[in-house]
Design an enzyme around this catalytic site. Structure first.
Site, PDB file in Angstrom:
ATOM      1  N   GLY A  30       9.024  18.202-102.118  1.00  0.00           N
ATOM      2  CA  GLY A  30       7.683  18.757-101.956  1.00  0.00           C
ATOM      3  C   GLY A  30       7.684  20.265-102.113  1.00  0.00           C
ATOM      4  O   GLY A  30       8.612  20.944-101.680  1.00  0.00           O
ATOM      5  N   ARG A  91      10.462  14.564-107.590  1.00  0.00           N
ATOM      6  CA  ARG A  91      11.443  13.737-106.885  1.00  0.00           C
ATOM      7  C   ARG A  91      12.213  12.940-107.930  1.00  0.00           C
ATOM      8  O   ARG A  91      11.671  12.615-108.989  1.00  0.00           O
ATOM      9  CB  ARG A  91      10.744  12.835-105.870  1.00  0.00           C
ATOM     10  CG  ARG A  91       9.889  13.645-104.893  1.00  0.00           C
ATOM     11  CD  ARG A  91       9.330  12.804-103.769  1.00  0.00           C
ATOM     12  NE  ARG A  91       8.321  13.537-103.009  1.00  0.00           N
ATOM     13  CZ  ARG A  91       8.572  14.413-102.057  1.00  0.00           C
ATOM     14  NH1 ARG A  91       9.839  14.676-101.729  1.00  0.00           N
ATOM     15  NH2 ARG A  91       7.599  15.033-101.417  1.00  0.00           N
ATOM     16  N   ASP A 122      15.891  17.990 -96.787  1.00  0.00           N
ATOM     17  CA  ASP A 122      17.091  17.175 -96.561  1.00  0.00           C
ATOM     18  C   ASP A 122      17.484  16.341 -97.771  1.00  0.00           C
ATOM     19  O   ASP A 122      18.670  16.218 -98.101  1.00  0.00           O
ATOM     20  CB  ASP A 122      16.866  16.245 -95.354  1.00  0.00           C
ATOM     21  CG  ASP A 122      17.005  16.991 -94.033  1.00  0.00           C
ATOM     22  OD1 ASP A 122      17.587  18.086 -94.032  1.00  0.00           O
ATOM     23  OD2 ASP A 122      16.539  16.464 -93.009  1.00  0.00           O
ATOM     24  N   THR A 144      10.553  23.567 -96.944  1.00  0.00           N
ATOM     25  CA  THR A 144       9.697  22.437 -96.595  1.00  0.00           C
ATOM     26  C   THR A 144       8.676  22.869 -95.557  1.00  0.00           C
ATOM     27  O   THR A 144       9.030  23.575 -94.607  1.00  0.00           O
ATOM     28  CB  THR A 144      10.507  21.242 -96.054  1.00  0.00           C
ATOM     29  OG1 THR A 144       9.614  20.285 -95.476  1.00  0.00           O
ATOM     30  CG2 THR A 144      11.508  21.664 -95.002  1.00  0.00           C
ATOM     31  N   ASP A 146       7.402  21.032 -93.412  1.00  0.00           N
ATOM     32  CA  ASP A 146       7.503  20.172 -92.227  1.00  0.00           C
ATOM     33  C   ASP A 146       8.365  20.748 -91.107  1.00  0.00           C
ATOM     34  O   ASP A 146       8.355  20.218 -89.994  1.00  0.00           O
ATOM     35  CB  ASP A 146       8.055  18.795 -92.612  1.00  0.00           C
ATOM     36  CG  ASP A 146       7.072  17.988 -93.442  1.00  0.00           C
ATOM     37  OD1 ASP A 146       5.853  18.244 -93.320  1.00  0.00           O
ATOM     38  OD2 ASP A 146       7.507  17.111 -94.208  1.00  0.00           O
ATOM     39  N   ASP A 148      11.444  20.434 -90.552  1.00  0.00           N
ATOM     40  CA  ASP A 148      12.202  19.307 -90.003  1.00  0.00           C
ATOM     41  C   ASP A 148      13.684  19.335 -90.347  1.00  0.00           C
ATOM     42  O   ASP A 148      14.365  18.310 -90.244  1.00  0.00           O
ATOM     43  CB  ASP A 148      11.588  17.980 -90.468  1.00  0.00           C
ATOM     44  CG  ASP A 148      11.583  17.832 -91.991  1.00  0.00           C
ATOM     45  OD1 ASP A 148      11.842  18.833 -92.700  1.00  0.00           O
ATOM     46  OD2 ASP A 148      11.311  16.720 -92.475  1.00  0.00           O
ATOM     47  N   ARG A 190       4.919  13.477 -92.122  1.00  0.00           N
ATOM     48  CA  ARG A 190       5.143  12.027 -92.137  1.00  0.00           C
ATOM     49  C   ARG A 190       6.139  11.597 -91.077  1.00  0.00           C
ATOM     50  O   ARG A 190       5.944  10.609 -90.383  1.00  0.00           O
ATOM     51  CB  ARG A 190       5.635  11.595 -93.534  1.00  0.00           C
ATOM     52  CG  ARG A 190       5.792  10.089 -93.702  1.00  0.00           C
ATOM     53  CD  ARG A 190       6.245   9.776 -95.116  1.00  0.00           C
ATOM     54  NE  ARG A 190       7.493  10.470 -95.430  1.00  0.00           N
ATOM     55  CZ  ARG A 190       7.968  10.649 -96.662  1.00  0.00           C
ATOM     56  NH1 ARG A 190       7.278  10.228 -97.695  1.00  0.00           N
ATOM     57  NH2 ARG A 190       9.119  11.271 -96.866  1.00  0.00           N
TER      58      ARG A 190
END
Length: 339
Positions: A30, A91, A122, A144, A146, A148, A190
């Site tokens: 992303g 991707r 990741d 990212t 996120d 995360d 997500r």
């Protein structure tokens, strides 16, 4: 003797830098605001060391298709303020296969890429790890929205994304107050609820729903909305992470149960766009430059991170093995502030 040791070390470092002549850079997964700042830093830091830089379009997919271009300092001019990624991203399922990984490594060698900087999350790092195992010197840079990635307190794009979401939620609250509505606002995330948590605190939301919360009780939520209404509350804001989802149907169920007009707003990919904040520009620039420095030091299979106020690097395997969880303390604070 000490002087000889210093001279030997300097000679060793010169030999390492000589072994890296061409650096490749790609963005994968992303997109995130600030990726262009990182690309720019990789290019200009490498050029300042007398190295060549090759940009790889559309991530690993583009690598396998040999979409590789030379990059000059001019090519990255006027890009630091732009959202998205000038190299584009995609991707790539083929990079999960041994055949795809070997092909990617062979293409790097074909184009003389001695070191590769991978900007992504990741999944992107897992691909970088495979390339490192196949002899391609590889450094990962965390990009990212996120937040995360466990080995770092900061990821490129999060700061811009959370500010974009915060401003949008402020606007939704204005109209929600005017109509005395309940509003469910769905943010991205997500598998991780960091965007939801930060927006919940920053926007003064009455409830935050995150993938990490395993005891979500919709009936208890309905009762809380009703209790707030009786206390004279003019609106009720629910921040819902993408990983929980179902915002539109949830709004219908809440309206049926409470009789209060309830609307769902899904912010979606607007959170990925926009000009990056100062923090995303500066941190991304330092991380991109640091990735080049690590390659020139002879390091590979590493991830750049920001931990406890310092820029650091970790072994990719160590970084991928780390687990990141939402702070119970921060979440408890968010709930206590929503009373």
């Amino acid at each position: 003797m000490a002087e000889n040791n210093v001279m030997d070390k300097e000679k060793y470092l010169e030999e390492i830098e000589d072994s890296i002549r061409t650096i490749g850079v790609l963005t994968s997964g992303g997109d995130a605001p600030g990726m262009n700042a990182a690309i720019r830093a990789v290019v200009r830091r490498a050029l300042s060391k007398g190295l060549k830089v090759r940009g790889i379009r559309r991530g690993y997919h583009g690598l396998l298709k040999e979409e590789i271009i030379d990059l000059s300092a001019r090519d990255v001019s006027d890009t630091i303020q732009r959202g998205g990624t000038i190299l584009q991203t995609a991707r790539c399922k083929s990079m999960r296969t041994e055949e795809g990984q070997q092909k990617a490594a062979a293409i790097c060698k074909k184009y003389g890429i001695d070191g590769l900087v991978v900007i992504g999350g990741d999944g992107s790092f897992a691909g970088a790890q495979k390339l490192a195992n196949l002899g391609v010197n590889t450094i990962g840079v965390p990009g990212t929205i996120d937040l995360d990635i466990a080995c770092t307190d900061y990821t490129i794009g999060f700061d811009t994304a959370v500010n974009t979401a915060m401003e949008a939620i402020d606007k939704v609250r204005d109209t929600s107050t005017s109509h005395e509505r309940c509003s469910i606002i769905e943010v991205m995330g997500r598998d991780a609820g960091y965007l939801a948590l930060w927006c919940g605190i920053a926007n003064g939301a009455e409830r935050i729903l995150m993938p990490e919360e395993h005891d979500f009780d919709e009936q208890a939520l309905v009762q809380d909305i009703m209790a707030n209404k009786k206390r004279g509350k003019k609106n009720y804001i629910i921040i819902n992470a993408e990983g929980i989802g179902d915002s539109i149907n949830m709004a219908k169920r809440i309206e049926e149960a409470t009789g209060i007009e309830t609307r769902a707003t899904i912010l979606g990919h607007m959170q990925r766009g926009g000009s990056p904040t100062c923090k995303d520009r500066v941190y991304a620039s330092i991380m991109g430059a640091m990735a080049v420095d690590l390659l020139c030091q002879g390091k590979t299979n590493r991830v750049v991170g920001y931990k406890d106020g310092r820029y650091v690097d970790y072994d990719i395997e160590e970084a991928l093995a780390m687990k990141k969880t939402i702070s119970d303390y921060q979440y408890n604070i968010a709930k206590s502030l929503a009373i």
